[in-house]
Design a protein around this motif. Structure first.
Motif, PDB file in Angstrom:
ATOM      1  N   ARG A 285      27.525  45.687  51.357  1.00  0.00           N
ATOM      2  CA  ARG A 285      29.072  46.113  50.445  1.00  0.00           C
ATOM      3  C   ARG A 285      29.769  45.636  51.767  1.00  0.00           C
ATOM      4  O   ARG A 285      30.518  44.182  50.382  1.00  0.00           O
ATOM      5  N   LEU A 286      30.374  45.648  52.902  1.00  0.00           N
ATOM      6  CA  LEU A 286      31.279  44.935  53.392  1.00  0.00           C
ATOM      7  C   LEU A 286      31.245  43.434  52.944  1.00  0.00           C
ATOM      8  O   LEU A 286      31.858  42.764  52.908  1.00  0.00           O
ATOM      9  N   ALA A 287      29.827  42.506  53.467  1.00  0.00           N
ATOM     10  CA  ALA A 287      29.851  41.730  53.410  1.00  0.00           C
ATOM     11  C   ALA A 287      30.199  41.271  51.889  1.00  0.00           C
ATOM     12  O   ALA A 287      31.121  40.023  52.344  1.00  0.00           O
ATOM     13  N   GLU A 288      29.649  41.302  51.275  1.00  0.00           N
ATOM     14  CA  GLU A 288      29.911  41.211  49.445  1.00  0.00           C
ATOM     15  C   GLU A 288      31.572  41.605  49.495  1.00  0.00           C
ATOM     16  O   GLU A 288      31.631  40.244  48.820  1.00  0.00           O
ATOM     17  N   THR A 289      31.780  41.981  50.003  1.00  0.00           N
ATOM     18  CA  THR A 289      33.546  42.445  49.998  1.00  0.00           C
ATOM     19  C   THR A 289      34.295  41.163  49.876  1.00  0.00           C
ATOM     20  O   THR A 289      34.807  40.478  49.568  1.00  0.00           O
ATOM     21  N   VAL A 290      33.729  40.857  51.709  1.00  0.00           N
ATOM     22  CA  VAL A 290      35.112  39.697  52.260  1.00  0.00           C
ATOM     23  C   VAL A 290      34.114  38.253  51.451  1.00  0.00           C
ATOM     24  O   VAL A 290      35.092  37.595  51.440  1.00  0.00           O
ATOM     25  N   LEU A 291      33.061  37.854  51.266  1.00  0.00           N
ATOM     26  CA  LEU A 291      32.487  36.419  50.313  1.00  0.00           C
ATOM     27  C   LEU A 291      33.049  36.502  48.993  1.00  0.00           C
ATOM     28  O   LEU A 291      33.926  35.206  49.125  1.00  0.00           O
ATOM     29  N   GLY A 292      33.472  37.875  48.433  1.00  0.00           N
ATOM     30  CA  GLY A 292      33.991  37.691  47.014  1.00  0.00           C
ATOM     31  C   GLY A 292      35.622  37.207  47.388  1.00  0.00           C
ATOM     32  O   GLY A 292      35.954  36.767  45.878  1.00  0.00           O
ATOM     33  N   LEU A 293      36.113  38.229  48.117  1.00  0.00           N
ATOM     34  CA  LEU A 293      37.479  38.109  48.172  1.00  0.00           C
ATOM     35  C   LEU A 293      37.684  36.770  49.050  1.00  0.00           C
ATOM     36  O   LEU A 293      38.669  35.928  48.975  1.00  0.00           O
TER      37      LEU A 293
ATOM     38  N   THR B  16      48.679  28.289  49.434  1.00  0.00           N
ATOM     39  CA  THR B  16      47.778  29.733  50.019  1.00  0.00           C
ATOM     40  C   THR B  16      47.424  30.916  49.584  1.00  0.00           C
ATOM     41  O   THR B  16      48.984  31.299  48.713  1.00  0.00           O
ATOM     42  N   ALA B  17      46.348  31.008  49.450  1.00  0.00           N
ATOM     43  CA  ALA B  17      46.769  32.281  48.296  1.00  0.00           C
ATOM     44  C   ALA B  17      46.107  33.501  48.954  1.00  0.00           C
ATOM     45  O   ALA B  17      44.918  33.900  50.036  1.00  0.00           O
ATOM     46  N   ARG B  18      46.312  34.742  48.911  1.00  0.00           N
ATOM     47  CA  ARG B  18      45.781  36.156  49.361  1.00  0.00           C
ATOM     48  C   ARG B  18      45.004  37.227  48.225  1.00  0.00           C
ATOM     49  O   ARG B  18      45.591  36.831  47.239  1.00  0.00           O
ATOM     50  N   ALA B  19      43.841  38.030  48.705  1.00  0.00           N
ATOM     51  CA  ALA B  19      43.364  38.779  47.832  1.00  0.00           C
ATOM     52  C   ALA B  19      42.873  39.638  48.525  1.00  0.00           C
ATOM     53  O   ALA B  19      42.234  39.465  49.621  1.00  0.00           O
ATOM     54  N   GLU B  20      43.240  41.143  48.106  1.00  0.00           N
ATOM     55  CA  GLU B  20      42.586  42.341  49.062  1.00  0.00           C
ATOM     56  C   GLU B  20      41.907  42.710  48.344  1.00  0.00           C
ATOM     57  O   GLU B  20      41.977  42.963  46.748  1.00  0.00           O
ATOM     58  N   SER B  21      41.405  43.816  49.023  1.00  0.00           N
ATOM     59  CA  SER B  21      40.144  44.885  48.172  1.00  0.00           C
ATOM     60  C   SER B  21      40.886  45.495  47.598  1.00  0.00           C
ATOM     61  O   SER B  21      41.650  46.140  47.732  1.00  0.00           O
TER      62      SER B  21
END
Length: 142
Positions: free
Chosen positions: A70-78, A34-39
């Motif tokens: 921008r929010l959608a792009e951020t979520v997908l990128g993470l 399991t991994a976690r990514a944060e903006s």
């Protein structure tokens, strides 16, 4: 057809490694990676598991003021970032568990490339054979 020569690896070894893999997978210790990514601003975070995909998505109230694109792009990128990290950890864990020389791990990409190459050559040969047959038919017609 000599598969070892055509594919560059021994199919019997591949089959033995597959048997070995399936017998050992049931004994694979621990949970899946399991991994976690944060903006960078900390407003959005994603937790991703190899077993079940996105496990958690957290949005700081300030993130809701972002433009929707921008929010959608951020979520997908993470999500992609966390998935890549979890898959890399899982692959490393599996390589450690099975051993680095396992043909299923090392030869998979090679087999796929060789099969693509062989399929392309086969199609080219079939097209040439079809053209030759058409020429012969043309010569035999009165």
């Amino acid at each position: 057809m000599d598969f070892e020569q055509a594919l560059g690896l021994d199919p019997e070894r591949l089959a033995a490694d597959a048997d070995h893999l399936f017998s050992r997978l049931s004994r694979l210790p621990g949970e899946t990676a399991t991994a976690r990514a944060e903006s960078p601003d900390g407003w959005v975070s994603v937790e991703y598991s190899c077993a079940s995909g996105v496990q958690d998505l957290r949005l700081d109230p300030r993130a809701m003021r972002m433009e929707s694109a921008r929010l959608a792009e951020t979520v997908l990128g993470l999500i992609h970032q966390a998935r890549r990290q979890a898959e890399a950890e899982e692959r490393a864990r599996l390589e450690e568990f099975l051993g680095a020389g396992d043909a299923l791990l090392t030869g998979r990409g090679l087999v796929a490339a060789r099969l693509r190459d062989s399929t392309g050559a086969l199609l080219a040969n079939l097209e040439q054979a079809e053209a030759t047959i058409d020429r012969v038919r043309g010569l035999l017609r009165p």
